[in-house]
Design a protein around this motif. Structure first.
Motif, short mmCIF file in Angstrom:
data_model
loop_
_atom_site.label_atom_id
_atom_site.label_comp_id
_atom_site.label_asym_id
_atom_site.label_seq_id
_atom_site.Cartn_x
_atom_site.Cartn_y
_atom_site.Cartn_z
N GLN A 253 3.95 4.34 2.06
CA GLN A 253 2.78 4.43 2.92
C GLN A 253 1.85 5.55 2.47
O GLN A 253 0.64 5.36 2.29
CB GLN A 253 3.27 4.69 4.35
CG GLN A 253 2.18 4.93 5.38
CD GLN A 253 1.53 3.62 5.80
OE1 GLN A 253 2.08 2.55 5.54
NE2 GLN A 253 0.37 3.70 6.42
N GLN A 256 0.04 4.84 -0.73
CA GLN A 256 -1.06 3.89 -0.61
C GLN A 256 -2.25 4.46 0.13
O GLN A 256 -3.39 4.09 -0.15
CB GLN A 256 -0.56 2.63 0.11
CG GLN A 256 0.21 1.72 -0.83
CD GLN A 256 1.00 0.68 -0.07
OE1 GLN A 256 1.28 0.83 1.11
NE2 GLN A 256 1.36 -0.39 -0.76
N THR A 257 -1.99 5.37 1.06
CA THR A 257 -3.11 5.75 1.93
C THR A 257 -3.68 7.14 1.68
O THR A 257 -4.86 7.36 1.93
CB THR A 257 -2.68 5.69 3.42
OG1 THR A 257 -1.55 6.53 3.58
CG2 THR A 257 -2.33 4.27 3.81
#
Lengths: 721, 204
Positions: A253, A256-257
């Motif tokens: 996560q 990706q962010t």
């Protein structure tokens, strides 16, 4: 009040640039007086000046006691000065430290949080085992201080205490752990910091904290702390594989962010070093994502990101060489980067990426770093570090390493490699002679097919007068002449004109070469001469005899230049060689092996050369030199009934030794039969090269008569000089 | 752990040296000289990670620096620190200085070396990061500064007037620092800020 303030001192130093030392010496004199003053302001000012002088290299350990005096001042500003001086100058063995225990206790208990802060910061520098033991309780109770400002400082100081007084860890750890739930983010961050440091030394003990840290990972938005937590998990996952599975979702996560490159980088880094790529189910997808993210780093114009990207790749390299290879083009581009830090990181990777196909290209690129740039504009932008010897030596070492690793398995064309080594000799600019010498010898001996080319290349080195002229500079690498001479001598059958080679060995200036090189020169003269003379004997006639006579005479004279060497080995060999030449010369000029041709009524020479010439040859070339694996001997089974330790002949009494010598001389020089494989390339691991001497003769270790004789002469001569 | 924080100018003159491990004074000076000689050779376009230190050799040690106008800020750290994180930390430190000194310049650091030490101690304690929030750092410092004035300080920041000289020279770091980042760590790491590198050098 005529004392100089700190500002005055600094101004004074700046105004006295030319005699700074003298000025400071005078100031120190004043400080010595001021520091004893009864006025606390003057004393504090003196200590403050000392702290400044400490920064520019003046010892202030003599003032420790006065520093403690200032530390205990009731005035806040003076306390600050005192504690600063202590942090800068106190050592573990500073004796006044034992006076500080009560002072610290008092300051830590102060109602003013700023004073507490100063004391805590001071303690973090000066803590000793004694102080740690005495203050441990006070600090632990301060973990629940009402002010977060104090709590965060206490947490960090506790780590320093643990280092000096490990017992404190056991006493305070439960309380420290509670602080992970502190209301203040800075305090939590401090606790994570401390746990990270502790876990670095002993990760196992902190596995139990994983759930709490995991919660923080999911909830916190403090990037600094997230980085620390993720780094910590990197150390924990190898110990607890189940963690990896649990961590993958939040880390993926983040990858990706997050917009923070530092956090992104640490996530990828942890995935790599936490061995998460191997444990997860969809590890291929994750690996691909990591690599694609790293590509962003590598392609970024920001040099810092490029640097850490390369750093991360070098950590992936051992486990996932394929992933790294995907970025080959970018990495190769980085080798030519103008930034030395990036180059070095890229070089690390390149070394691991080399294969048969790209070796020549990579070596070519590396070699170009050593060459002076042709383009003037370009050279001006190159940082000076590229010309530094350490960098050049590093490049050369890497070139040799990538070429020679795994027994030269990446090299397809050995002629190319010899050419590279010869080029390196010229362009190195640093002393790598020894390395090049070993490489040339190793390849020359082990690779049969390259010998002819190698001998030719060595002629180029031998004939180069610039190598000779500069031989006193280590960076000229004239040491490779050792290899050049040895290869030429050993493989002289590949020489087109052996007499030229002999000429190189005795050209003017060779006596300036290092002694070990000279010794090989002399030996090589003998070897090439033996080969050449022997080849003459196949078409022996009066002409060849005259030629040999003339040449022997010449070489006998020339070799004398080594006779006056200060090095005993060179001198001995030179006398040996000269003696051999004079024996041959004498032999040639006295024996007239002619027969009377009755039919034509003239004297004509026989087609037979004097035996001395054909006898010289086997001395050096009886058997070919071949690579022998170090364990080869063991593989040969001992024939049944053969006792290798039994004497073949009973050992002779000492007195009869001399008489028997002649008889046994025949195998005094003998080499054993060709041994080991005869393949073109013999590359067993760690192949040794050598000629096995006859077991029996080496056991007895005697010299031939000829040797003995020469030796005597040498001794006499060397004493005559 | 952070092993050491060094600030020196373009000529290698130390402005602040802080060693979080106890090292004898001779070695301190030698380290300073070595790092200066390596750093000063690097162009500003090169990355901020230094390699090739002999004294600091060892796999575990990193030298991370930033060059602002006339000053080098050098952090020596070990493996447990994030390289990019430290670059941000340097930025946090410099911004804090800038706020505390209102347009900080080299002369501020020279004449207020005690204050600079104090600000540093609010950022790093005993080699570990204490606070990365600039407003926290600045408020802790100004609170202490007030207390100092009350207790009758020998010299206060506004007093010594060194700053004025520098401001005339227009060479303060402030111009270079401001703008860009609101909160480094929260947003991104940054890495390079070409504007900071403007070399308005005045020699000291």
């Amino acid at each position: 009040m005529f004392e100089k303030s700190l500002t005055d001192l600094i101004r004074g130093i700046r105004a006295n640039k030319k005699n700074e030392q003298k000025y400071i010496a005078a100031c120190l004199q004043e400080i010595h007086q001021e520091i004893k003053s009864n006025d606390p302001d003057i004393k504090a000012q003196a200590v403050s000046k000392l702290s400044y002088l400490q920064m520019i290299g003046y010892d202030m350990s003599w003032a420790s006691f006065h520093v403690v005096e200032v530390m205990s001042s009731p005035k806040f500003s003076q306390k600050l000065t005192g504690y600063l001086a202590a942090t800068q100058s106190f050592r573990q063995d500073t004796d006044v430290l034992m006076l500080t225990t009560n002072l610290l206790k008092k300051d830590l208990a102060s109602g003013n949080h700023l004073e507490v802060g100063i004391a805590l910061n001071g303690l973090s520098h000066i803590v000793t085992p004694d102080l740690a033991r005495d203050l441990c309780q006070d600090l632990v109770s301060m973990l629940s201080h009402s002010r977060p400002y104090v709590r965060k400082k206490v947490v960090l100081v506790l780590y320093k205490l643990f280092l000096k007084f490990p017992e404190a860890l056991r006493l305070s750890f439960p309380r420290l752990k509670e602080r992970l739930d502190d209301s203040d983010p800075s305090v939590i961050c401090a606790v994570v910091n401390v746990i990270c440091e502790l876990a670095r030394k002993n990760p196992k003990n902190y596995l139990s904290l994983a759930p709490q840290l995991f919660k923080l990972l999911n909830t916190s938005s403090n990037n600094w702390m997230l980085i620390k937590i993720i780094k910590l998990f990197g150390a924990l996952t190898p110990l607890e594989p189940r963690l990896a599975k649990k961590l993958l979702p939040p880390i993926t996560q983040q990858i990706q962010t997050t917009s923070a490159m530092s956090l992104l980088y640490e996530c990828i880094h942890t995935v790599i070093i936490g061995e998460m790529l191997t444990s997860g189910g969809n590890s291929d997808a994750l690996a691909a994502m990591c690599v694609s993210k790293l590509k962003i780093f590598l392609e970024d114009p920001d040099q810092n990101l490029k640097y850490v990207g390369l750093l991360a790749l070098s950590k992936i390299l051992p486990a996932y060489p394929k992933l790294v290879a995907e970025n080959r083009d970018i990495i190769l581009k980085c080798i030519d980067d103008h930034d030395i830090s990036i180059r070095l990181r890229a070089l690390d990777l390149v070394v691991g990426m080399v294969n048969k196909k790209n070796l020549t290209d990579i070596v070519k690129r590396l070699m170009s770093h050593l060459l002076p740039s042709n383009n003037n504009n370009e050279s001006s932008t190159l940082p000076s570090t590229l010309l530094e010897p350490a960098y050049r030596a590093d490049i050369i070492n890497r070139i040799i390493f990538i070429c020679s690793q795994n027994s030269y398995s990446n090299i397809l064309n050995f002629e190319w490699y010899i050419a590279v080594l010869v080029d390196l000799t010229y362009v190195a600019g640093v002393n790598v002679g020894e390395l090049l010498t070993t490489q040339i010898m190793d390849v020359g001996v082990r690779v049969k097919s390259v010998r002819q080319y190698c001998v030719k290349a060595m002629q180029r080195l031998l004939s180069d007068s610039s190598l000779l002229e500069n031989c006193q500079f280590p960076e000229s690498n004239s040491e490779v002449l050792y290899a050049a001479a040895w290869i030429t001598g050993e493989f002289c059958s590949y020489l087109e004109t052996p007499t030229d080679a002999i000429g190189y060995f005795v050209q003017p200036g060779v006596t300036k070469l290092p002694h070990n090189v000279q010794a090989v020169y002399i030996q090589s003269v003998l070897k090439v001469y033996a080969y050449w003379a022997n080849s003459l004997s196949y078409n022996w006639d009066e002409d060849s005899k005259q030629e040999l006579l003339r040449f022997t005479e010449m070489i006998k004279d020339k070799i004398s230049m080594f006779c006056s060497s200060t090095d005993l080995e060179v001198q001995e060999r030179a006398y040996n060689a000269r003696e051999i030449f004079s024996i041959i010369h004498q032999n040639l000029s006295t024996t007239h092996e002619t027969t009377f041709d009755v039919e034509n009524n003239i004297y004509s020479s026989t087609n037979k050369s004097p035996s001395i010439i054909s006898e010289l040859y086997p001395l050096f070339f009886s058997y070919e030199l071949n690579p022998v694996a170090p364990k080869a001997q063991k593989k040969v089974p001992v024939p049944e009934g053969l006792d290798l330790d039994a004497w073949i002949n009973e050992p002779l009494p000492e007195s009869e030794n001399s008489e028997s010598e002649e008889e046994e001389e025949s195998y005094g020089y003998g080499y054993t039969q060709k041994f080991g494989g005869s393949g073109d390339l013999i590359f067993s691991s760690g192949t040794a090269i050598g000629r096995r001497r006859d077991r029996k003769s080496s056991k007895k270790g005697y010299n031939s008569e000829e040797d003995e004789e020469t030796k005597e002469k040498v001794t006499i001569n060397s004493f005559c000089i | 752990m952070i092993k050491s924080v060094l600030i020196f100018n373009n000529h290698g003159k130390p402005r602040i040296t802080k060693f979080y491990q106890q090292i004898d004074i001779g070695t301190q000076q030698a380290l300073l000289q070595e790092i200066y000689s390596l750093v000063s050779k690097r162009p500003d376009t090169a990355c901020n990670f230094l390699e090739g230190s002999q004294m600091l050799g060892g796999k575990d040690t990193r030298v991370i620096y930033r060059h602002y106008a006339t000053l080098y800020f050098v952090f020596v750290v070990d493996e447990s620190e994030s390289e990019l994180g430290i670059l941000d930390l340097i930025q946090v430190f410099v911004e804090s200085l800038d706020r505390c000194f209102e347009n900080v310049c080299e002369l501020d650091l020279i004449f207020h070396f005690e204050e600079v030490h104090h600000i540093l101690s609010e950022v790093i304690s005993g080699g570990m990061v204490l606070e990365t929030n600039i407003s926290e750092i600045v408020s802790a410092y100004s609170e202490a500064n007030k207390l100092k004035k009350r207790s009758g300080a020998i010299a206060t920041i506004s007093g010594s007037g060194a700053g004025a000289v520098a401001r005339d020279l227009g060479a303060n770091l402030a111009n270079t620092v401001t703008s860009t980042l609101q909160n480094t760590l929260q947003t991104t790491v940054s890495a390079t800020f070409p504007t900071f590198r403007r070399n308005t050098g005045f020699n000291t």
